[in-house]
Design a protein around this motif. Structure first.
Motif, PDB file in Angstrom:
ATOM      1  N   THR A   1      -1.881  13.557  13.341  1.00 30.19           N
ATOM      2  CA  THR A   1      -1.797  13.704  14.794  1.00 30.19           C
ATOM      3  C   THR A   1      -2.921  14.543  15.399  1.00 30.19           C
ATOM      4  OG1 THR A   1      -0.321  15.595  14.520  1.00 30.19           O
ATOM      5  CG2 THR A   1       0.707  13.424  14.814  1.00 30.19           C
ATOM      6  N   ARG A   2      -3.669  15.249  14.562  1.00 29.97           N
ATOM      7  CA  ARG A   2      -4.808  16.019  15.086  1.00 29.97           C
ATOM      8  C   ARG A   2      -5.942  15.971  14.070  1.00 29.97           C
ATOM      9  NH1 ARG A   2      -0.885  20.542  15.108  1.00 29.97           N
ATOM     10  NH2 ARG A   2      -0.664  21.118  12.955  1.00 29.97           N
ATOM     11  N   PRO A   3      -7.166  16.202  14.542  1.00 28.19           N
ATOM     12  CA  PRO A   3      -8.313  16.196  13.616  1.00 28.19           C
ATOM     13  C   PRO A   3      -8.072  17.169  12.462  1.00 28.19           C
ATOM     14  CG  PRO A   3      -9.076  16.256  15.875  1.00 28.19           C
ATOM     15  CD  PRO A   3      -7.584  16.461  15.923  1.00 28.19           C
ATOM     16  N   SER A   4      -8.384  16.710  11.249  1.00 31.72           N
ATOM     17  CA  SER A   4      -8.094  17.485  10.060  1.00 31.72           C
ATOM     18  C   SER A   4      -9.239  17.422   9.060  1.00 31.72           C
ATOM     19  CB  SER A   4      -6.836  16.930   9.366  1.00 31.72           C
ATOM     20  OG  SER A   4      -5.732  16.940  10.236  1.00 31.72           O
ATOM     21  N   VAL A   5      -9.278  18.414   8.195  1.00 37.02           N
ATOM     22  CA  VAL A   5     -10.155  18.388   7.029  1.00 37.02           C
ATOM     23  C   VAL A   5      -9.332  17.761   5.915  1.00 37.02           C
ATOM     24  CG1 VAL A   5     -11.438  19.779   5.364  1.00 37.02           C
ATOM     25  CG2 VAL A   5     -11.414  20.435   7.787  1.00 37.02           C
ATOM     26  N   VAL A   6      -9.831  16.662   5.359  1.00 34.93           N
ATOM     27  CA  VAL A   6      -9.047  15.859   4.424  1.00 34.93           C
ATOM     28  C   VAL A   6      -9.821  15.652   3.122  1.00 34.93           C
ATOM     29  CG1 VAL A   6      -7.972  13.596   4.042  1.00 34.93           C
ATOM     30  CG2 VAL A   6      -7.965  14.610   6.342  1.00 34.93           C
ATOM     31  N   LYS A   7      -9.124  15.848   2.022  1.00 35.70           N
ATOM     32  CA  LYS A   7      -9.612  15.407   0.720  1.00 35.70           C
ATOM     33  C   LYS A   7      -8.820  14.155   0.412  1.00 35.70           C
ATOM     34  CE  LYS A   7     -10.960  19.851  -1.147  1.00 35.70           C
ATOM     35  NZ  LYS A   7     -10.821  20.802  -2.252  1.00 35.70           N
ATOM     36  N   LEU A   8      -9.509  13.013   0.387  1.00 37.07           N
ATOM     37  CA  LEU A   8      -8.840  11.738   0.187  1.00 37.07           C
ATOM     38  C   LEU A   8      -9.182  11.198  -1.197  1.00 37.07           C
ATOM     39  CD1 LEU A   8      -8.182   9.133   2.842  1.00 37.07           C
ATOM     40  CD2 LEU A   8      -8.615   8.416   0.511  1.00 37.07           C
ATOM     41  N   TYR A   9      -8.134  10.882  -1.962  1.00 34.84           N
ATOM     42  CA  TYR A   9      -8.270  10.404  -3.340  1.00 34.84           C
ATOM     43  C   TYR A   9      -7.863   8.939  -3.407  1.00 34.84           C
ATOM     44  CZ  TYR A   9      -8.481  15.377  -4.341  1.00 34.84           C
ATOM     45  OH  TYR A   9      -8.838  16.700  -4.346  1.00 34.84           O
ATOM     46  N   THR A  10      -8.719   8.129  -4.024  1.00 32.67           N
ATOM     47  CA  THR A  10      -8.453   6.701  -4.206  1.00 32.67           C
ATOM     48  C   THR A  10      -8.866   6.309  -5.614  1.00 32.67           C
ATOM     49  OG1 THR A  10      -8.981   4.456  -3.423  1.00 32.67           O
ATOM     50  CG2 THR A  10     -10.716   6.101  -3.206  1.00 32.67           C
ATOM     51  N   ASP A  11      -8.188   5.308  -6.164  1.00 33.37           N
ATOM     52  CA  ASP A  11      -8.621   4.786  -7.459  1.00 33.37           C
ATOM     53  C   ASP A  11      -9.469   3.527  -7.275  1.00 33.37           C
ATOM     54  OD1 ASP A  11      -6.754   2.835  -6.842  1.00 33.37           O
ATOM     55  OD2 ASP A  11      -5.418   3.290  -8.512  1.00 33.37           O
ATOM     56  N   SER A  12      -9.856   3.253  -6.036  1.00 34.58           N
ATOM     57  CA  SER A  12     -10.639   2.060  -5.718  1.00 34.58           C
ATOM     58  C   SER A  12     -12.118   2.421  -5.515  1.00 34.58           C
ATOM     59  CB  SER A  12     -10.089   1.404  -4.443  1.00 34.58           C
ATOM     60  OG  SER A  12     -10.978   0.399  -3.998  1.00 34.58           O
ATOM     61  N   THR A  13     -12.960   1.965  -6.439  1.00 37.25           N
ATOM     62  CA  THR A  13     -14.404   2.176  -6.239  1.00 37.25           C
ATOM     63  C   THR A  13     -14.887   1.358  -5.043  1.00 37.25           C
ATOM     64  OG1 THR A  13     -14.918   0.475  -7.876  1.00 37.25           O
ATOM     65  CG2 THR A  13     -14.884   2.760  -8.649  1.00 37.25           C
ATOM     66  N   TYR A  14     -14.227   0.238  -4.781  1.00 36.11           N
ATOM     67  CA  TYR A  14     -14.563  -0.592  -3.619  1.00 36.11           C
ATOM     68  C   TYR A  14     -14.433   0.228  -2.331  1.00 36.11           C
ATOM     69  CZ  TYR A  14     -13.793  -4.399  -0.178  1.00 36.11           C
ATOM     70  OH  TYR A  14     -13.839  -5.225   0.918  1.00 36.11           O
ATOM     71  N   VAL A  15     -13.327   0.924  -2.176  1.00 39.89           N
ATOM     72  CA  VAL A  15     -13.113   1.735  -0.970  1.00 39.89           C
ATOM     73  C   VAL A  15     -14.092   2.912  -0.942  1.00 39.89           C
ATOM     74  CG1 VAL A  15     -11.488   3.253   0.235  1.00 39.89           C
ATOM     75  CG2 VAL A  15     -10.704   1.066  -0.681  1.00 39.89           C
TER      76      VAL A  15
ATOM     77  N   GLU B   1      -5.922  -1.855  -0.697  1.00 44.96           N
ATOM     78  CA  GLU B   1      -6.610  -0.595  -1.021  1.00 44.96           C
ATOM     79  C   GLU B   1      -7.218   0.023   0.234  1.00 44.96           C
ATOM     80  OE1 GLU B   1      -6.612   1.118  -3.774  1.00 44.96           O
ATOM     81  OE2 GLU B   1      -6.214  -0.272  -5.409  1.00 44.96           O
ATOM     82  N   LEU B   2      -7.707  -0.795   1.144  1.00 39.13           N
ATOM     83  CA  LEU B   2      -8.261  -0.311   2.412  1.00 39.13           C
ATOM     84  C   LEU B   2      -7.158   0.120   3.383  1.00 39.13           C
ATOM     85  CD1 LEU B   2     -11.061  -2.950   2.995  1.00 39.13           C
ATOM     86  CD2 LEU B   2     -11.405  -0.471   2.953  1.00 39.13           C
ATOM     87  N   THR B   3      -6.067  -0.610   3.404  1.00 38.37           N
ATOM     88  CA  THR B   3      -4.988  -0.310   4.341  1.00 38.37           C
ATOM     89  C   THR B   3      -4.376   1.054   4.076  1.00 38.37           C
ATOM     90  OG1 THR B   3      -4.524  -2.663   4.649  1.00 38.37           O
ATOM     91  CG2 THR B   3      -2.757  -1.126   5.222  1.00 38.37           C
TER      92      THR B   3
ATOM     93  N   ASP C   1     -12.842  -6.324   9.435  1.00 39.18           N
ATOM     94  CA  ASP C   1     -11.855  -5.789  10.373  1.00 39.18           C
ATOM     95  C   ASP C   1     -11.267  -4.480   9.861  1.00 39.18           C
ATOM     96  OD1 ASP C   1     -10.591  -7.319   8.287  1.00 39.18           O
ATOM     97  OD2 ASP C   1      -8.761  -7.489   9.492  1.00 39.18           O
ATOM     98  N   LEU C   2     -10.969  -4.412   8.569  1.00 37.84           N
ATOM     99  CA  LEU C   2     -10.399  -3.186   8.004  1.00 37.84           C
ATOM    100  C   LEU C   2     -11.456  -2.097   7.829  1.00 37.84           C
ATOM    101  CD1 LEU C   2      -7.854  -4.603   5.414  1.00 37.84           C
ATOM    102  CD2 LEU C   2      -7.406  -3.677   7.699  1.00 37.84           C
TER     103      LEU C   2
ATOM    104  N   TRP D   1       0.857  -1.182   0.000  1.00 37.40           N
ATOM    105  CA  TRP D   1       0.000   0.000   0.000  1.00 37.40           C
ATOM    106  C   TRP D   1       0.893   1.232   0.000  1.00 37.40           C
ATOM    107  CZ3 TRP D   1       0.836   3.275   4.025  1.00 37.40           C
ATOM    108  CH2 TRP D   1       1.484   2.741   5.139  1.00 37.40           C
ATOM    109  N   GLY D   2       0.348   2.321  -0.525  1.00 38.27           N
ATOM    110  CA  GLY D   2       1.098   3.562  -0.555  1.00 38.27           C
ATOM    111  C   GLY D   2       0.180   4.755  -0.377  1.00 38.27           C
TER     112      GLY D   2
END
Length: 147
Positions: A57-71, A45-47, A99-100, A18-19
């Protein structure tokens, strides 16, 4: 904060990696890892988003990009139903990778996450970087198997 994630597997199942690329303003950090034990592409993909979000380390506003439709579909629509059904699918079968999914749910709960899908292997620079990191994780996991 922007996070780009990817997972990879050598065989499915097989050793996996994973990366993630994390970016906040001009600051960037790369994360990667692998599993020598037999795993699946979906688990990797989940990991990737789990490990990236757990790193913050602290609560953040995140834009998370994935190429996995599953995730992306799992976290944005399927998970609510799975949780209310006791982590069973509509066919009353156990949810794969529960679990994941539960770990991802916990990691997301600390942050305000906006989920984005990007087409994989389409030249998106950060997605390509995350892919290279995931492949590096697979390579190192495979090397651990042979040493």
């Amino acid at each position: 904060m922007e996070i780009y994630t990817d997972g990879a597997c050598s065989g499915n199942p097989g050793p996996g990696g994973w990366g993630a690329v994390l970016r906040y303003g001009h600051h960037e950090r790369e994360l990667y890892g692998g599993e020598s034990e037999t795993t699946t592409n979906n688990r990797m993909e989940l990991t990737a988003p789990i490990r990236a979000l757990e790193t913050l380390t602290r609560p953040s506003v995140v834009k998370l990009y994935t190429d996995s439709t599953y995730v992306r579909n799992g976290i944005t629509s399927w998970m609510i139903r799975w949780r209310s059904n006791g982590w069973l699918t509509s066919a009353k079968e156990p949810v794969k990778n529960a679990d994941l999914w539960q770990r991802l749910e916990a990691a997301v709960s600390r942050h305000q996450v906006e989920w984005h899908w990007v087409k994989g292997h389409a030249g998106h620079p950060e997605n390509e970087r995350a892919d290279k990191l995931a492949v590096r994780g697979v390579t190192e996991a495979r090397e651990r198997l042979t040493s």
